[in-house]
Structure formats: C-alpha cells, structure tokens
Design a protein around this motif. Structure first.
Motif, PDB file in Angstrom:
ATOM      1  N   PHE A  24       0.840  -1.184   0.000  1.00 43.76           N
ATOM      2  CA  PHE A  24       0.000   0.000   0.000  1.00 43.76           C
ATOM      3  C   PHE A  24       0.878   1.239   0.000  1.00 43.76           C
ATOM      4  CE2 PHE A  24      -2.779  -3.023   2.349  1.00 43.76           C
ATOM      5  CZ  PHE A  24      -3.724  -3.141   1.356  1.00 43.76           C
ATOM      6  N   THR A  25       0.529   2.203  -0.815  1.00 46.17           N
ATOM      7  CA  THR A  25       1.135   3.530  -0.745  1.00 46.17           C
ATOM      8  C   THR A  25      -0.004   4.521  -0.719  1.00 46.17           C
ATOM      9  OG1 THR A  25       2.997   2.745  -2.040  1.00 46.17           O
ATOM     10  CG2 THR A  25       2.713   5.133  -1.835  1.00 46.17           C
ATOM     11  N   TYR A  26      -0.128   5.316   0.297  1.00 49.70           N
ATOM     12  CA  TYR A  26      -1.247   6.217   0.453  1.00 49.70           C
ATOM     13  C   TYR A  26      -0.842   7.630   0.047  1.00 49.70           C
ATOM     14  CZ  TYR A  26      -3.638   2.596   3.041  1.00 49.70           C
ATOM     15  OH  TYR A  26      -4.245   1.435   3.391  1.00 49.70           O
TER      16      TYR A  26
ATOM     17  N   GLU B 115      -9.842  -2.201 -10.466  1.00 49.71           N
ATOM     18  CA  GLU B 115      -9.565  -3.017 -11.653  1.00 49.71           C
ATOM     19  C   GLU B 115      -8.907  -4.324 -11.227  1.00 49.71           C
ATOM     20  OE1 GLU B 115      -8.928   0.456 -15.031  1.00 49.71           O
ATOM     21  OE2 GLU B 115      -7.198  -0.612 -14.231  1.00 49.71           O
ATOM     22  N   LEU B 116      -9.350  -5.410 -11.838  1.00 49.01           N
ATOM     23  CA  LEU B 116      -8.828  -6.741 -11.535  1.00 49.01           C
ATOM     24  C   LEU B 116      -7.875  -7.167 -12.638  1.00 49.01           C
ATOM     25  CD1 LEU B 116      -8.884  -9.508  -9.997  1.00 49.01           C
ATOM     26  CD2 LEU B 116     -10.804 -10.118 -11.469  1.00 49.01           C
TER      27      LEU B 116
ATOM     28  N   LEU C 294      -5.052  -6.151  -7.610  1.00 53.48           N
ATOM     29  CA  LEU C 294      -6.093  -5.144  -7.754  1.00 53.48           C
ATOM     30  C   LEU C 294      -5.452  -3.764  -7.797  1.00 53.48           C
ATOM     31  CD1 LEU C 294      -8.545  -6.526  -5.060  1.00 53.48           C
ATOM     32  CD2 LEU C 294      -8.677  -6.895  -7.511  1.00 53.48           C
ATOM     33  N   ARG C 295      -6.009  -2.894  -8.639  1.00 54.00           N
ATOM     34  CA  ARG C 295      -5.549  -1.516  -8.710  1.00 54.00           C
ATOM     35  C   ARG C 295      -6.732  -0.606  -8.457  1.00 54.00           C
ATOM     36  NH1 ARG C 295      -1.557  -1.913 -13.986  1.00 54.00           N
ATOM     37  NH2 ARG C 295      -0.181  -3.504 -13.109  1.00 54.00           N
ATOM     38  N   TYR C 296      -6.475   0.493  -7.752  1.00 57.86           N
ATOM     39  CA  TYR C 296      -7.542   1.334  -7.258  1.00 57.86           C
ATOM     40  C   TYR C 296      -7.446   2.738  -7.856  1.00 57.86           C
ATOM     41  CZ  TYR C 296      -7.790  -2.376  -3.749  1.00 57.86           C
ATOM     42  OH  TYR C 296      -7.892  -3.593  -3.131  1.00 57.86           O
ATOM     43  N   TYR C 297      -8.613   3.299  -8.189  1.00 58.32           N
ATOM     44  CA  TYR C 297      -8.691   4.637  -8.753  1.00 58.32           C
ATOM     45  C   TYR C 297      -9.724   5.436  -7.970  1.00 58.32           C
ATOM     46  CZ  TYR C 297      -6.306   2.483 -12.695  1.00 58.32           C
ATOM     47  OH  TYR C 297      -5.422   1.789 -13.480  1.00 58.32           O
ATOM     48  N   GLY C 298      -9.374   6.690  -7.663  1.00 63.37           N
ATOM     49  CA  GLY C 298     -10.265   7.554  -6.907  1.00 63.37           C
ATOM     50  C   GLY C 298     -11.466   7.983  -7.722  1.00 63.37           C
ATOM     51  N   PRO C 299     -12.485   8.547  -7.064  1.00 60.69           N
ATOM     52  CA  PRO C 299     -13.741   8.878  -7.750  1.00 60.69           C
ATOM     53  C   PRO C 299     -13.627  10.015  -8.748  1.00 60.69           C
ATOM     54  CG  PRO C 299     -13.762   9.678  -5.482  1.00 60.69           C
ATOM     55  CD  PRO C 299     -12.533   8.839  -5.626  1.00 60.69           C
TER      56      PRO C 299
ATOM     57  N   GLU D  59      -8.310  10.233 -10.260  1.00 57.98           N
ATOM     58  CA  GLU D  59      -6.939  10.144  -9.781  1.00 57.98           C
ATOM     59  C   GLU D  59      -6.570   8.688  -9.541  1.00 57.98           C
ATOM     60  OE1 GLU D  59      -9.393  10.977  -6.038  1.00 57.98           O
ATOM     61  OE2 GLU D  59      -9.436  11.355  -8.189  1.00 57.98           O
ATOM     62  N   GLU D  60      -5.372   8.317  -9.977  1.00 59.77           N
ATOM     63  CA  GLU D  60      -4.899   6.939  -9.842  1.00 59.77           C
ATOM     64  C   GLU D  60      -4.061   6.815  -8.580  1.00 59.77           C
ATOM     65  OE1 GLU D  60      -2.044   3.711 -12.183  1.00 59.77           O
ATOM     66  OE2 GLU D  60      -2.745   5.531 -13.167  1.00 59.77           O
ATOM     67  N   ARG D  61      -4.304   5.773  -7.821  1.00 60.75           N
ATOM     68  CA  ARG D  61      -3.550   5.545  -6.598  1.00 60.75           C
ATOM     69  C   ARG D  61      -2.562   4.410  -6.814  1.00 60.75           C
ATOM     70  NH1 ARG D  61      -4.469   9.888  -5.392  1.00 60.75           N
ATOM     71  NH2 ARG D  61      -6.135  10.622  -4.069  1.00 60.75           N
ATOM     72  N   SER D  62      -1.364   4.576  -6.270  1.00 58.54           N
ATOM     73  CA  SER D  62      -0.363   3.520  -6.340  1.00 58.54           C
ATOM     74  C   SER D  62      -0.612   2.540  -5.202  1.00 58.54           C
ATOM     75  CB  SER D  62       1.040   4.108  -6.232  1.00 58.54           C
ATOM     76  OG  SER D  62       1.988   3.078  -6.182  1.00 58.54           O
ATOM     77  N   ARG D  63      -1.695   1.802  -5.311  1.00 58.32           N
ATOM     78  CA  ARG D  63      -2.085   0.873  -4.267  1.00 58.32           C
ATOM     79  C   ARG D  63      -2.417  -0.456  -4.938  1.00 58.32           C
ATOM     80  NH1 ARG D  63      -7.134   1.764  -0.061  1.00 58.32           N
ATOM     81  NH2 ARG D  63      -7.101  -0.275   0.902  1.00 58.32           N
ATOM     82  N   VAL D  64      -1.533  -1.409  -4.807  1.00 53.33           N
ATOM     83  CA  VAL D  64      -1.692  -2.708  -5.464  1.00 53.33           C
ATOM     84  C   VAL D  64      -1.785  -3.786  -4.398  1.00 53.33           C
ATOM     85  CG1 VAL D  64      -0.665  -4.363  -7.057  1.00 53.33           C
ATOM     86  CG2 VAL D  64      -0.415  -1.918  -7.481  1.00 53.33           C
ATOM     87  N   GLN D  65      -2.760  -4.641  -4.537  1.00 52.65           N
ATOM     88  CA  GLN D  65      -2.972  -5.713  -3.575  1.00 52.65           C
ATOM     89  C   GLN D  65      -2.844  -7.047  -4.299  1.00 52.65           C
ATOM     90  OE1 GLN D  65      -6.672  -5.416  -1.535  1.00 52.65           O
ATOM     91  NE2 GLN D  65      -6.336  -7.191  -0.249  1.00 52.65           N
ATOM     92  N   ASN D  66      -1.879  -7.851  -3.879  1.00 53.13           N
ATOM     93  CA  ASN D  66      -1.666  -9.165  -4.478  1.00 53.13           C
ATOM     94  C   ASN D  66      -2.473 -10.217  -3.730  1.00 53.13           C
ATOM     95  OD1 ASN D  66       0.251  -8.203  -6.361  1.00 53.13           O
ATOM     96  ND2 ASN D  66       1.787  -8.160  -4.745  1.00 53.13           N
TER      97      ASN D  66
END
Length: 895
Positions: free
Chosen positions: A5-7, A345-346, A379-384, A387-394
């Motif tokens: 996680f990078t917040y 996104e998966l 998984l990759r996460y994008y704000g509403p 904005e793209e977040r550098s948060r990747v979950q394996n």
C-alpha cells in the motif's frame, strides 16, 4: 496474501494541539469548497441560479464572425479512454468544441438537425434528455434551462460549436484548454459510456487472448540490451503528530541490465539509519518462449513461504511459469474492501479482466477467472475523480490447475533478513494428472524453525463445472482443505477446514483449528444490483488445555439502487464465559447536486443498546484537478470526536496532498508529493508525469514518409504528421515538433494491440501497409516503433469504345499495370463511363495495358498496345492522369 500500500490521501492534523486553529482551518476550507460552486465563486459567476431553474449567462452578446475565429484541429485527452483529434473553434484563446464530435467520441446519444442549429439526445441515462439550441441560445438539460449569450455558441457549415466551459457546467464534463499546445484535457466524475464500452472491449479481448482466440498480424519481438536506464519514481511524505515530525523519502529506479528488468526502491526515514532490509531490489529475466527456465529472479524474492517470515528474503528464484495468461476453466468469488466509491480493476497475470466500483462502505466483489497454472492476481484502485492511486494488492487463489501432463516448478533459496540470518529454501512442483486433477509436492526449509525440512503435498480436483476441492498437508505443521460449490442459480457455498499441529513453530498463530462456512449470492434487476454474504467462523485457541472456542458471524448486504449505494454489515462474536459482542454498521453514498458526494455512516451496538459511532463526510472535486474532503466522526462509546479535512491536487508532473485531523488527544497532519520521470535513450526523450513508472513500459511511435517504399527509414525521409492510433491501455501523448507519439503507463510482459487509422492523413497518397501490431511490452523501456508511411502514385484515364454511333466510355474493362520488368503489379476495372484509376504505386516506370484475354473474348482491339508512364519520387505523391485507350470491335456484326 501480500499487500503493498502507498497512500497519497493524507491523514489529518497540522495545527499542534490548539483545537481552535484547526476548526478555523476547517471553516476556511469549507468556504473554499462552497466558493467553488456555481453562483458562489468568480469562476462560475456567469451563472445565476434562480428558483425557476433558469441559469443565465452574462457573456458577450457579440457573436464571433468567420474572420474573428479560427477553425482548427485540437487533441482531446480523456483519462483511461484515450486521445482523439477533433474539430474546434478558437476565439480569443477560448475553445469552442464540436458538440457532435465530442459526444460521438464519448458515446453520448445525439441527433443534429438539418440546419446544424440544434443538437438533442440524452446524457447516459435515457431519462436525462437535453437540447442545445442556437436559435434560442439556450441549453435545456433534465428540465433545467441555461440561457446563453450569442458568443457562447457558434454554428458553422461543419456543425454546432459550444464554448468548452459549458460542457463542465451543464454536463459535468470539465474541459481544460491549453492554447499553446491546442489540447483539451477532459475530466469527469461520471462513468462515461465510452469508458464502459472500452473496458468491456478490453475484457472481451483479454478473455479471447486467455482462450488463445486472438491472433496478431505483426509482432514486435523483444530486443536485448546490456544496460539501459528507463524510469524513476519519487515520493515525500511528512507527518507531524504530537509536535513530532517524521519524514519518509522513497526513490524508485528502473533499468534494463543484461537483458533483464532491474528495479530498486530506496527508503529513507528521518532519524533512522539506512538499513538494507528496508530496501527493495531485484533483477528479473523473463522469456516465455523458453521451455525449461522461463523466469530468473535475483535479489528480494517473493517465495510465498508457508512459514511465518516477517522480514524480506534475499536470494534467487527460478521457475518455468509464464507471465502470460492461460486458458480459463471457471471462476472464483473474491471480495475485499477499499475506499467508498473507488473504481477497482482486476488484473490476472498483469492482464485486465474486469472492473467494478466499491459501494458506500468500500466493499466490492469479483468473479475471478481461474486459469491453468499459477496466477498472479492483483487489484488496482482509482479515486472517484479520475486520480490513480499507487495501491496494489496481491492475492492468491486456493485452487491451482494445470493442463493434462503439464509440469510446472518453482525453486527458491536465500537468506532471511532477520537477526538470525535464517537460511530459507522452498521447492514446489505441480503436475496436471488429468484435466480435472492437479497434484503437487515439495519441501520447505527454514533454519530458525528447529532446523528441519518440512515436506508437503497438495491436490486440486474439479468435479463438474461448479464443484472444486483443494487440500494441502505440511508434515508436522498443518493440514487444510477447501470445498467450493457454485449452483446454477449463482448461489455459492464454500467450506474450509484448517488444523495446526500442536507443537509446530513454523507458523505464528494464536489458534489451533478453524472452521469456516461462506454462503453468498448476487442479485440483479433492471434498476438495482445487490450482493449478499453470510460467513461463519469457529476458532479453537492454541495452547489452551480447555480448548476454548469462539465463533464469529457476519452478514453483509451491499446494494445499488436508484443511484444510491448502501452497505449493511452485521457482525457478532460469541465466546465462552464472555459477553457477546454484536453490532450493525450502515454506510450509504448519496450524489448531491453540484457534484458533491455525501457519505453518512452509523453503527449500533446490540449489547449496549446504543449507537456507538456516527460519521458524516462530504467530498467534491475542485479546480478540475483535485478534490476536497471534509468529515466529522462522533465516537459515542469512547466520548471522542475526529474532525478531518483533506485536499488532493494533481498536476501533469506531480501529485500533492494535504490532510489534517483533530481529536481530544491532539492534532495530526500529513503532506505528501510524488512524481515520476521517463527516459528513452534512443530518442533522448525525458518526460515528467505524476504516475508510477518503475516496472512499467512505454511505446514510442515515429511515423515517417517512406519515399522509396522499402519499409526502411533512409536519411532523406522526413516525419509524417497526422497519424492517429488506438491502443487498449496506457496514456497517449503527441509531440507536434517531431510528430512522435508516446504511450506511457503500459504493463510489462503484456501484449498490447496497436491499431493505426488508415484515414489519418489529409494526403491520400500517404498510405499504411500495416495497420495492426501486437507488441510485447518490456519493463523500464520505451519500445521504439517506426511506422513507414508509403508515398504512392496514381494513374488514371478513360477507356472509350468507338462504334457507328460515336465514341463513348465503356465500363467493366480490365486495365493491367506492369512495372519496368514486365511484371504485373496491379489491375483495376473501368467504371460505367469508362473512367479508371489506381492509387498505390511506388515511384518508377510503368506500362498501362488493356487486358488481352478480355479483349479477345469481347472481340475487340485497342488503339494502343500500352501506355508508358513515369511516377516521380515526391513527398506529396505523383500522379499521371488523362490516359486514353480507344477500343474498336473486330466483330463485323457490331454496331
């Protein structure tokens, strides 16, 4: 399951312990939020909101004339959709965009009147109708009327143009125009039909690729490089809490060394010495075409150990597992939590296969396609607000299947970065015994755990299309099994059992036995969708002679209906001789006017029979590039509160965030900035952006005029401006100076399909021989692709038939074209009036001739056996017109 996680959305609190200063700051920024609303601030002063829902523009009543404005082509950039060139009008450095071209690109329904003065349709939802009318100078959208000035809307012979800022004010399509580069960056908080369609197309393409159904015309092969620098990422995070300041600096460097990917992430913590165990670095070589060894990793390795290892492992890992997608055979339900309203996104093996949006509590679920062989799922996460977040979950899928008679292995060895310098080794072998049965075995050794080898076996079995069984046994450590069954009604049942050996020390755990049952089912209707999940967990505590057990249950209901997202979660914990703990949490998301999101939350505890927690949160995008978030929490159980405020702002080369939080204990603040740098040694390109680049790749496209049509760029061949492309990923950037096109943010080891628009160029003599490419992206590297644009010539003329009644053009006559070696290179057929033309000849000498066999059949002869033409080399293309053939009939009965 590993998480990284990078917040960049910051925790709050900067103003020491003085609560008054914090509240003054919150009130000031609340005013900033309100001042950005229409009718409140200067940027939106052109509108006056009235009770009859009429918005009036105070713009100029002077309508620009043809002599005052310029019709130009601008580049429209839409995040995660792509870029396109479209028509626009520029008047006093203000952009007017073509309504039809913009709405067509975004897949928004529109109908243009015959006189080009009216555009009507609906915006995303069929009930959200709109009308843009030049005759009345007004826009009507969802029953609201927007009065315009003549200077706000322009009609030309090519269509209706609307001042760019009104797309944001009326439809939420915020357009930022750059006069120097003639570009418009569009941002929006709504899910556009074009984005949804593009995602679905990408998913279908990837699933086709997964099933080996997609074939490519042109393939770009990997190139070897001994040393090449490529990408750099950086970030700074500063935190102040209780008058203590902490600083973290991270620098990531990506390069290519000896043909492999080399990544290094260095971390610095203020007040702490530099330690190698806090750093992350590795070198990886991947070649999916090799049979025995496909991947080699040296450095920090991801060995997926069964033992509990907190610190990193430095060593080497080799395997024959490809990075590409394999054929799928079923799905597995995955559910997690993130921030409310975020897009998730998966990716399976770095390939996008699905996407969804989290509900009011941040809950989301996926049906993950299971593929043959080991899979890397993240998984990759994008704000509403884009904005793209550098948060990747394996993640890991418990079921592992291989094709029949297929063997895969993974060997890892190294040293654990702990105080004992523990030695670690793991060997894993999986074999496809049957297309429905895969077995595996291996061993693991960790010197700090009694210094003994831990052998293990595993198996996965598929019965029918919906029943999956998997199990694993590690000698002296644990045994576990999972049974998953999916009914035709989409009801899924999953039971798992896990038992740890009483004396085992390899895995740090505080219970000895776990039983788990999960029942889930999705529901879908025309106006709603919902997902329900009921979970039972029973644990038996370890090292407890009484074998104390406790049970937890969770009932989750997530639904979206009528534009409102809601999540209701009830949780209970039952433990012997303890008071049961039970509570229910309700979270909701409402979309208020002016693009404001309202997220209320409430929690009720049953054993106390009281509300224990309340929260109100407001979020809105500001200045088109950022967002502001204000929230207040009431902790009624502990008699505390949390007031927080956060601001995010994105520039093209940097992302910045600030937040502050205050409660009874004091205040906390955090500030962060991050960015990236891209470098291409072949073209000496250096670029800045605000995304993560290390480990990713890019594409550099350079179109040129192939004057001699040899598909090689010679010294005298110039660039070819105007090429349009389409690619299923990344971000497209154009350089008008050297006509190059850059695509950044591409996932490494992934095949992308690049499509070139054959109708890109204004000159019809400029033609593309190849229009589709399949490109395997290398990490930390710009793949350089030169596109030859053939400059071809044209020959044209007329074939006449001479008869008793005169000379007239004749159709369907075959005209052959031969080169100087008398080789047939092309042929064409005359039209009804005798006219013929052929475009596509390189420069040189040609012989134009009527087809002899056809003349013989028709009993005709030509006045000329052939006509010799010369096409000269030219940037604009060469053309020879006015060729004339006269045919005479050899039939005595011909009239």
């Amino acid at each position: 399951m590993t998480q990284q996680f990078t917040y960049y959305f910051i925790n709050p609190g900067y103003f020491s312990s003085n609560s008054r200063r914090v509240m003054v700051c919150i009130l000031f920024l609340t005013y900033m939020l309100l001042s950005s609303l229409p009718g409140f601030s200067q940027p939106f002063a052109n509108y006056t909101y009235e009770a009859d829902t009429i918005y009036k523009s105070s713009g100029s009543a002077h309508e620009p004339t043809n002599a005052e404005y310029d019709e130009v082509l601008i580049t429209l950039n839409v995040p995660r959709i792509g870029s396109i060139e479209m028509s626009a009008i520029v008047y006093r450095e203000i952009a007017y965009l073509s309504v039809k071209e913009l709405f067509d690109y975004l897949k928004i329904r529109n109908t243009v009147s015959a006189d080009q003065r009216t555009v009507e349709g609906f915006f995303i939802n069929p009930t959200a109708t709109y009308s843009i009318n030049k005759s009345w100078n007004q826009i009507i959208y969802q029953g609201k009327k927007y009065e315009l000035q003549p200077s706000d809307i322009v009609v030309t012979a090519t269509g209706l143009y609307l001042r760019s800022e009104f797309f944001g004010r009326v439809f939420g399509l915020n357009c930022q125009f750059n006069f120097r580069s003639l570009t418009v960056n569009l941002s929006t908080s709504v899910e556009l039909p074009a984005l949804k369609e593009m995602k679905l197309e990408t998913i279908h393409k990837n699933i086709s690729q997964l099933k080996n159904e997609k074939k490519a015309d042109t393939i770009l092969k990997k190139t070897f490089s001994l040393l090449r620098l490529g990408m750099l990422d950086w970030s700074l995070i500063s935190t102040t809490e209780m008058n203590q300041k902490n600083l973290r600096v991270t620098v990531g460097v990506g390069a290519t060394i000896a043909g492999g990917e080399a990544n290094m992430f260095l971390n610095y913590y203020k007040g702490s010495p530099f330690k190698w165990k806090d750093q992350y670095y590795f070198w990886r070589n991947v070649n999916n075409e090799r049979k025995i060894i496909k991947q080699v990793v040296v450095g920090k390795i991801m060995a997926t150990p069964s033992s509990t290892i907190i610190n990193g492992i430095t060593g080497i890992q080799i395997n024959n597992i490809p990075t590409t997608f394999r054929r799928s055979f079923g799905t597995y339900t995955l559910s997690e939590k993130t921030e409310p309203g975020w897009l998730v996104e998966l990716y399976v093996n770095n390939v996008l296969v699905n996407y969804t949006k989290a509900d009011a509590s941040g809950f989301f679920t996926f049906e993950v396609p299971m593929v043959y062989g080991n899979s890397v799922v993240n998984l990759r996460y994008y704000g509403p607000y884009g904005e793209e977040r550098s948060r990747v979950q394996n993640l890991s899928i418990p079921f592992n299947f291989l094709p029949e008679h297929k063997l895969e292995y993974s060997l890892s060895a190294g040293l654990v970065e702990d105080n004992l310098k523990s030695k670690f080794t793991r060997a894993l072998f999986n074999y496809g015994l049957h297309k429905r049965v895969t077995i595996g075995a291996g061993m693991e050794y960790l010197s700090s755990v009694s210094g003994r080898i831990m052998p293990f076996i595993n198996a996965s079995i598929r019965l029918g299309s919906g029943l999956f069984i998997t199990g694993e046994h590690i000698q002296g450590v644990k045994s576990n099994a999972i049974v998953s069954y999916k009914l035709p009604s989409n009801l899924r049942l999953e039971f798992s059992y896990l038992h740890y050996n009483k004396d085992q020390k390899a895995i740090v755990i505080n219970f000895q036995e776990e039983k788990r049952l999960v029942i889930s089912k999705p529901f879908r209707g025309n106006k709603y969708s919902a997902f329900t999940r009921l979970t039972f967990n029973q644990f038996t505590q370890a090292n407890n002679p009484k074998k104390t057990k406790y049970t937890s249950t969770e009932l989750l209901i997530s639904a979206v209906a009528f534009g409102i997202s809601a999540n209701l979660t009830s949780y209970a914990v039952l433990r012997e001789k303890y008071v049961p703990l039970a509570f229910t949490n309700l979270s909701m998301t409402f979309r208020l006017p002016k693009q404001i999101n309202f997220l209320p939350q409430i929690q009720y505890e049953y054993n106390r029979k009281k509300i224990s927690f309340l929260k109100a949160e407001f979020e809105r995008s500001i200045f088109k590039r950022g967002s502001v978030n204000i929230s207040y929490e009431w902790d009624l159980k502990n008699k505390n509160y949390i007031a927080s405020l956060g601001i995010r702002y994105n520039l093209s080369f940097i992302q910045a965030a600030f937040a502050t939080r205050h409660n009874k204990q004091g205040a906390t603040t955090m500030e962060s900035v991050r960015g990236g740098l891209l470098y291409d040694s072949k073209t000496n390109y250096i670029g800045l952006n605000n995304q993560n680049n290390v480990g990713r790749g890019g594409l550099m496209i350079s179109p040129y005029l192939d004057l001699n049509c040899n598909n090689k760029r010679d010294a005298n061949e110039p660039s070819a401006p105007g090429l349009k492309i389409k690619i299923d990923g990344g971000r497209i950037q154009r350089n008008d100076k050297d006509t190059t096109i850059r695509v950044t943010g591409l996932d490494a080891y992934t095949s992308y399909f690049l499509e070139l628009d054959k109708n890109s160029f204004d000159n019809i003599s400029w033609q593309l021989n190849k229009s589709t490419y399949r490109i395997n992206i290398d990490p930390n590297h710009f793949t350089f692709l030169e596109i030859p644009v053939a400059v071809v010539g044209e020959v044209a003329g007329t074939v006449y038939l001479k008869g008793n009644s005169g000379t007239n053009g004749i159709g369907r006559i075959i005209v052959n074209i031969y080169n100087s070696d008398s080789t047939l290179v092309a042929r064409t057929v005359t039209e009804e009036d005798g006219y013929f033309s052929y475009l596509g000849l390189r420069h040189g000498n040609y012989f134009i001739k009527i087809d002899n066999s056809q003349l013989s059949k028709l009993k005709m002869q030509s006045s000329k056996e052939f006509i010799r033409v010369e096409l000269k080399k030219s940037k604009e293309g060469s053309a020879v017109n006015g060729l004339v053939f006269v045919l005479n009939s050899t039939d005595v009965n011909f009239e």
